[in-house]
Design a protein around this motif. Structure first.
Motif, PDB file in Angstrom:
ATOM      1  N   VAL A   3       0.855  -1.085   0.028  1.00 57.55           N
ATOM      2  CA  VAL A   3       0.117   0.001  -0.026  1.00 57.55           C
ATOM      3  C   VAL A   3       1.114   1.388  -0.048  1.00 57.55           C
ATOM      4  O   VAL A   3       1.637   1.518   0.980  1.00 57.55           O
ATOM      5  N   SER A   4       0.615   2.207  -0.970  1.00 55.95           N
ATOM      6  CA  SER A   4       1.649   3.222  -1.091  1.00 55.95           C
ATOM      7  C   SER A   4       0.522   4.508  -0.536  1.00 55.95           C
ATOM      8  O   SER A   4      -0.841   4.498  -1.071  1.00 55.95           O
ATOM      9  N   PHE A   5       1.239   5.187   0.336  1.00 54.85           N
ATOM     10  CA  PHE A   5       0.241   6.281   1.175  1.00 54.85           C
ATOM     11  C   PHE A   5       0.865   7.470   1.099  1.00 54.85           C
ATOM     12  O   PHE A   5       1.889   7.764   1.438  1.00 54.85           O
ATOM     13  N   ILE A   6      -0.058   8.457   0.964  1.00 53.52           N
ATOM     14  CA  ILE A   6       0.389   9.828   1.092  1.00 53.52           C
ATOM     15  C   ILE A   6      -0.980  10.608   1.649  1.00 53.52           C
ATOM     16  O   ILE A   6      -1.930  10.508   1.517  1.00 53.52           O
ATOM     17  N   THR A   7      -0.276  11.546   2.612  1.00 45.70           N
ATOM     18  CA  THR A   7      -1.395  12.479   3.234  1.00 45.70           C
ATOM     19  C   THR A   7      -0.860  14.041   2.955  1.00 45.70           C
ATOM     20  O   THR A   7       0.049  14.302   3.152  1.00 45.70           O
ATOM     21  N   LEU A   8      -1.935  14.855   2.713  1.00 46.43           N
ATOM     22  CA  LEU A   8      -1.648  15.923   2.447  1.00 46.43           C
ATOM     23  C   LEU A   8      -2.474  17.064   3.692  1.00 46.43           C
ATOM     24  O   LEU A   8      -3.277  16.450   4.124  1.00 46.43           O
ATOM     25  N   ILE A  43      -4.739   8.011  -0.742  1.00 42.12           N
ATOM     26  CA  ILE A  43      -4.474   9.450  -0.992  1.00 42.12           C
ATOM     27  C   ILE A  43      -5.260  10.324   0.177  1.00 42.12           C
ATOM     28  O   ILE A  43      -6.707  10.148  -0.052  1.00 42.12           O
ATOM     29  N   ASN A  44      -4.745  10.466   1.208  1.00 46.94           N
ATOM     30  CA  ASN A  44      -5.692  11.326   2.409  1.00 46.94           C
ATOM     31  C   ASN A  44      -5.452  12.817   1.983  1.00 46.94           C
ATOM     32  O   ASN A  44      -4.485  13.506   2.421  1.00 46.94           O
ATOM     33  N   THR A  45      -6.697  13.444   1.474  1.00 48.17           N
ATOM     34  CA  THR A  45      -6.489  14.644   1.129  1.00 48.17           C
ATOM     35  C   THR A  45      -6.914  15.951   2.035  1.00 48.17           C
ATOM     36  O   THR A  45      -7.461  15.596   3.175  1.00 48.17           O
ATOM     37  N   CYS A  46      -6.580  17.048   1.345  1.00 48.75           N
ATOM     38  CA  CYS A  46      -6.962  18.241   2.265  1.00 48.75           C
ATOM     39  C   CYS A  46      -7.683  19.124   1.291  1.00 48.75           C
ATOM     40  O   CYS A  46      -7.596  18.962  -0.085  1.00 48.75           O
ATOM     41  N   THR A  47      -8.514  19.909   1.836  1.00 51.12           N
ATOM     42  CA  THR A  47      -9.470  20.719   0.904  1.00 51.12           C
ATOM     43  C   THR A  47      -9.409  22.214   1.426  1.00 51.12           C
ATOM     44  O   THR A  47     -10.470  23.260   0.936  1.00 51.12           O
ATOM     45  N   VAL A  48      -8.454  22.859   2.150  1.00 51.44           N
ATOM     46  CA  VAL A  48      -8.402  24.173   2.758  1.00 51.44           C
ATOM     47  C   VAL A  48      -8.555  25.200   1.749  1.00 51.44           C
ATOM     48  O   VAL A  48      -9.208  26.217   1.984  1.00 51.44           O
ATOM     49  N   THR A  49      -7.783  25.092   0.700  1.00 51.92           N
ATOM     50  CA  THR A  49      -7.754  26.239  -0.482  1.00 51.92           C
ATOM     51  C   THR A  49      -7.912  25.570  -1.948  1.00 51.92           C
ATOM     52  O   THR A  49      -8.111  24.102  -1.905  1.00 51.92           O
ATOM     53  N   SER A  50      -8.459  26.394  -2.999  1.00 47.89           N
ATOM     54  CA  SER A  50      -8.483  25.713  -4.128  1.00 47.89           C
ATOM     55  C   SER A  50      -6.982  25.186  -4.716  1.00 47.89           C
ATOM     56  O   SER A  50      -7.301  23.993  -5.334  1.00 47.89           O
ATOM     57  N   LYS A  51      -6.207  25.569  -4.235  1.00 47.68           N
ATOM     58  CA  LYS A  51      -4.773  25.102  -4.527  1.00 47.68           C
ATOM     59  C   LYS A  51      -4.442  23.613  -3.990  1.00 47.68           C
ATOM     60  O   LYS A  51      -4.091  22.707  -4.535  1.00 47.68           O
ATOM     61  N   SER A  52      -5.183  23.475  -2.711  1.00 49.16           N
ATOM     62  CA  SER A  52      -5.190  22.077  -2.135  1.00 49.16           C
ATOM     63  C   SER A  52      -5.929  20.981  -2.924  1.00 49.16           C
ATOM     64  O   SER A  52      -5.271  20.118  -3.283  1.00 49.16           O
ATOM     65  N   TYR A  54      -6.396  21.331  -5.986  1.00 52.38           N
ATOM     66  CA  TYR A  54      -5.497  21.095  -7.506  1.00 52.38           C
ATOM     67  C   TYR A  54      -4.340  19.990  -6.961  1.00 52.38           C
ATOM     68  O   TYR A  54      -4.328  19.224  -7.759  1.00 52.38           O
ATOM     69  N   ASP A  55      -3.650  20.511  -6.014  1.00 50.06           N
ATOM     70  CA  ASP A  55      -2.637  19.386  -5.574  1.00 50.06           C
ATOM     71  C   ASP A  55      -3.043  18.005  -5.262  1.00 50.06           C
ATOM     72  O   ASP A  55      -2.305  17.020  -5.862  1.00 50.06           O
ATOM     73  N   CYS A  56      -4.202  18.011  -4.845  1.00 54.45           N
ATOM     74  CA  CYS A  56      -4.853  16.464  -4.554  1.00 54.45           C
ATOM     75  C   CYS A  56      -5.224  15.788  -5.825  1.00 54.45           C
ATOM     76  O   CYS A  56      -4.729  14.663  -5.935  1.00 54.45           O
ATOM     77  N   GLY A  84     -18.391  13.990  -5.143  1.00 53.64           N
ATOM     78  CA  GLY A  84     -18.820  14.029  -6.581  1.00 53.64           C
ATOM     79  C   GLY A  84     -17.783  14.386  -7.496  1.00 53.64           C
ATOM     80  O   GLY A  84     -17.556  13.847  -8.568  1.00 53.64           O
ATOM     81  N   GLU A  85     -16.916  15.250  -7.338  1.00 49.93           N
ATOM     82  CA  GLU A  85     -15.761  15.907  -8.159  1.00 49.93           C
ATOM     83  C   GLU A  85     -14.700  14.677  -8.269  1.00 49.93           C
ATOM     84  O   GLU A  85     -14.035  14.519  -9.133  1.00 49.93           O
ATOM     85  N   ILE A  86     -14.548  14.421  -7.049  1.00 50.40           N
ATOM     86  CA  ILE A  86     -13.451  13.038  -6.792  1.00 50.40           C
ATOM     87  C   ILE A  86     -14.204  11.956  -7.855  1.00 50.40           C
ATOM     88  O   ILE A  86     -13.418  11.304  -8.463  1.00 50.40           O
TER      89      ILE A  86
END
Ligand code: SF4
Length: 446
Positions: A3-8, A43-52, A54-56, A84-86
């Motif tokens: 399992v390859s794991f990443i947290t933002l 992929i453990n995501t963040c959504t604090v800004t629109s840039k986050s 995009y990075d996700c 829905g977007e994901i």
């Protein structure tokens, strides 16, 4: 199975990332660093800004490119607010909300990726399986799992609270984390003891609205009550508090920080704006006078405290005068470093629909002015420590550029020193010999 794991994102999300990794390891899955080739990508995501966001999306695409056969799991705040977007991203197989994170293994079993007969296989799905709880008011307590390590870290983030009952007009976090909930005091004490026994020297108490800790517990409690209990734990370690709202810094909390050697003399207190009109539009629960009085009270009671502040520039309707008010306000206050953000309109928040958006160019200009002020204030604070002693927790890894040992003082000054590897993960007294323009302090071990 690999399992390859990443947290933002934030400390809380980092903590939850470690929770999921340890849970899967206990089930004999092998965790590999992202984006190493694997059977499953999380992929453990963040959504604090629109840039986050995009990075996700970029990170999800990178995972899919790393192994087209792999099973792709996306979790965290992004799907919590917009699954829905994901789901429209080709190649995603499983979408989990924040409350479903610790059920990840059960979902992998339910979807036949993990099989009783161990003939596990990454079953690609046409459409993603979506499990996102709506974070209803009724949810009680914090779902958590004890962790034992923090990869490459000598300090451990510890989730003690999640969610927020405030209603800032620009904030998407309260939508992705729900209402405020606290972990029980006994659970936290046991987790801190466990981490101290495993050699951690610093515990960073983390939450979304940390200062509201304990209000939902029965009987009620406060952050200062929890700290009193943690201070009775044996061992040489320090406790750092993550971000805390201005209204949440009580005199009781200030007293306990001032009177204890083990609680770091450091607070990160988001300001966002120094203009009362903008603070009102942001629906922050304080005004500039309250913030000013708090900082003065703190500095009087704990003179060497490190105080960080978030400042948001370019909020809709922010005139040059209002920006100037914020700039002067920050300049005049003994704040020691800044985190500067430019307003990012988030769908689902009230600020998203506010008129008078600030042109990108002006936002950029204000951001660089504020960042420069932040560097000046940080340098000014560090210069006070030339030829003085500070205690530093030495990190695991040496600085990539200068090869020196490094770490933070309790009042959050980054310090570099020359020394043996045996100093790593120890609390060391140093004398500050030099303050460099870029702000770093060079120390000498005592
Ligand atoms: S205090 Fe405001 S900005 Fe912070 S999480 Fe709560 S609503 Fe969001």
């Amino acid at each position: 199975m690999k399992v390859s794991f990443i947290t933002l994102g934030c400390r809380l999300n980092q903590y939850e990332g470690v929770e999921m990794q340890e849970l899967l390891e206990e089930k004999d899955l092998k965790i590999v660093p992202f984006p190493e080739k694997a059977d499953i990508y999380v992929i453990n995501t963040c959504t604090v800004t629109s840039k986050s966001d995009y990075d996700c999306r970029q990170t999800i695409r990178r995972a899919i490119r790393s192994n087209k056969e792999a099973f792709i799991v996306v979790t965290g705040c992004y799907p919590q607010t917009n699954h829905g977007e994901i789901a429209r991203l080709p190649g995603v197989d499983l979408i989990l909300g924040n409350e479903e994170k610790l059920d990840i293994y059960d979902y992998l079993k339910r979807l036949g990726v993990i099989r009783e007969d161990s003939r596990n296989r990454a079953l690609k799905r046409g459409d993603p399986y979506i499990a996102v709880d709506r974070l209803l008011k009724g949810n009680k307590g914090v779902k958590s799992k004890e962790i034992n390590r923090f990869q490459g870290h000598i300090k451990a983030f510890l989730k003690i609270q999640t969610g927020c009952n405030l209603n800032c007009s620009f904030c998407i976090v309260r939508l992705s984390r729900g209402h405020s909930r606290s972990e029980g005091i006994e659970n936290i004490k046991r987790q801190v003891e466990n981490l101290i026994n495993r050699g951690f020297k610093e515990i960073v108490l983390s939450g979304i609205n940390l200062g509201s800790y304990g209000r939902d517990l029965s009987p009620n409690a406060e952050l200062s009550d929890l700290l009193k209990i943690l201070l009775n734990i044996n061992g040489r370690f320090r406790i750092r508090l993550s971000s805390i709202g201005p209204r949440e810094v009580s005199d009781k909390l200030i007293d306990i920080i001032a009177s204890s050697e083990s609680i770091c003399n450091h607070l990160h207190i988001p300001l966002q704006s120094g203009d009362d009109h903008i603070l009102k539009k942001m629906r922050r629960d304080y005004d500039s006078r309250l913030y000013n009085n708090l900082i003065e009270r703190l500095k009087k009671r704990i003179p060497d405290i490190g105080i960080g502040a978030d400042v948001m520039v370019g909020f809709p309707g922010e005139t040059d005068k209002m920006f100037d008010n914020t700039y002067r306000f920050v300049k005049d206050l003994p704040i020691t470093y800044l985190h500067v953000f430019t307003f990012s309109p988030r769908k689902g928040t009230d600020a998203f629909n506010l008129p008078d958006r600030i042109p990108k160019g002006i936002g950029k200009e204000r951001s660089s002015l504020m960042k420069r002020l932040g560097r000046e204030k940080s340098l000014e604070f560090r210069r006070c420590y030339l030829n003085k002693e500070l205690e530093v927790l030495i990190e695991e890894s040496r600085d990539k550029d200068n090869g020196l040992l490094n770490g933070y003082s309790d009042n959050y000054i980054p310090i570099f020193l020359d020394g043996l590897d045996s100093l790593k993960n120890t609390l060391v007294k140093v004398k500050i010999m030099e303050i460099r323009e870029e702000g770093i302090a060079i120390g000498e071990g005592l």
